[in-house]
Design a protein around this motif. Sequence first.
Motif, PDB file in Angstrom:
ATOM      1  N   UNK A 123       2.284 -40.447   4.141  1.00 45.48           N
ATOM      2  CA  UNK A 123       2.386 -39.654   5.386  1.00 45.48           C
ATOM      3  C   UNK A 123       1.808 -38.241   5.248  1.00 45.48           C
ATOM      4  N   UNK A 124       1.439 -37.856   4.025  1.00 45.08           N
ATOM      5  CA  UNK A 124       0.782 -36.563   3.822  1.00 45.08           C
ATOM      6  C   UNK A 124      -0.711 -36.640   4.125  1.00 45.08           C
ATOM      7  N   UNK A 125      -1.222 -37.853   4.332  1.00 48.71           N
ATOM      8  CA  UNK A 125      -2.643 -38.013   4.641  1.00 48.71           C
ATOM      9  C   UNK A 125      -2.949 -37.304   5.963  1.00 48.71           C
ATOM     10  N   UNK A 126      -3.858 -36.350   5.889  1.00 49.17           N
ATOM     11  CA  UNK A 126      -4.192 -35.533   7.055  1.00 49.17           C
ATOM     12  C   UNK A 126      -5.305 -34.570   6.659  1.00 49.17           C
ATOM     13  N   UNK A 127      -5.824 -33.865   7.641  1.00 45.23           N
ATOM     14  CA  UNK A 127      -6.720 -32.752   7.365  1.00 45.23           C
ATOM     15  C   UNK A 127      -5.912 -31.474   7.426  1.00 45.23           C
ATOM     16  N   UNK A 128      -6.049 -30.659   6.395  1.00 48.53           N
ATOM     17  CA  UNK A 128      -5.305 -29.410   6.309  1.00 48.53           C
ATOM     18  C   UNK A 128      -6.264 -28.253   6.595  1.00 48.53           C
ATOM     19  N   UNK A 129      -5.936 -27.503   7.618  1.00 44.78           N
ATOM     20  CA  UNK A 129      -6.781 -26.393   8.061  1.00 44.78           C
ATOM     21  C   UNK A 129      -6.138 -25.067   7.712  1.00 44.78           C
ATOM     22  N   UNK A 130      -6.962 -24.138   7.251  1.00 44.14           N
ATOM     23  CA  UNK A 130      -6.463 -22.780   7.143  1.00 44.14           C
ATOM     24  C   UNK A 130      -7.208 -21.933   8.163  1.00 44.14           C
ATOM     25  N   UNK A 131      -6.585 -20.865   8.580  1.00 42.61           N
ATOM     26  CA  UNK A 131      -7.189 -19.944   9.535  1.00 42.61           C
ATOM     27  C   UNK A 131      -6.808 -18.531   9.129  1.00 42.61           C
ATOM     28  N   UNK A 132      -7.791 -17.656   9.162  1.00 41.82           N
ATOM     29  CA  UNK A 132      -7.578 -16.276   8.725  1.00 41.82           C
ATOM     30  C   UNK A 132      -7.712 -15.339   9.923  1.00 41.82           C
ATOM     31  N   UNK A 133      -6.836 -14.351   9.968  1.00 40.75           N
ATOM     32  CA  UNK A 133      -6.901 -13.333  11.009  1.00 40.75           C
ATOM     33  C   UNK A 133      -7.396 -12.036  10.383  1.00 40.75           C
TER      34      UNK A 133
END
Lengths: 116, 110
Positions: B83-93
């Motif tokens: 269930x950890x299968x996914x795309x992990x996105x980071x975003x910077x401000x």
Amino acid sequence: KAGVTQTPRYLIKTRGQQVTLSCSPISGHRSVSWYQQTPGQGLQFLFEYFSETQRNKGNFPGRFSGRQFSNSRSEMNVSTLELGDSALYLCASSLAGSSSYNSPLHFGNGTRLTVT
Amino acid sequence: ILNVEQSPQSLHVQEGDSTNFTCSFPSSNFYALHWYRWETAKSPEALFVMTLNGDEKKKGRISATLNTKEGYSYLYIKGSQPEDSATYLCACVNDYKLSFGAGTTVTVRA
């Protein structure tokens, strides 16, 4: 609490037409931002609205525009559609405005736009 | 446009193994770093928002660290599950503008 709602889920348009996408934020959220995702690309920021004012804008041509209503619902419009506009368009709402990005974004399920 | 980079682009993990991946971002005018998990056919879901150098956040088996001086954040998954299968996105401000990386796609094999 209802989540972020985007309508429609899918759209097929022809080059040259225009399209309007809608986003209803979570109740109480005043910030709505829009993103475009195309294959192989990360989420590209389009613009952000807070209390009916556009606070930030990404690097997209003027064909992309938006607005926010007094109830915080937002619409995005794309005029003179091009094939390259085919993408998933996501909107997100948050409690804070653009000057305070330390609260998370809550995303809708997106609108899949196909331009033929 | 900020240069937020994530590596690797994708990785395959055996169930039960731990893994980690990186988000690199400009350290100047930094304000916040977000992590999101995006599962197929769902919308991105917020994992963490971090603002302070040295911040560490944890949610179940997932944790993240932040180094604002050198401009990177690590996301760790301990004891990976399907269930950890996914795309992990980071975003910077930076300068009040939020920029996403292209994501790291994690596939957990049973």
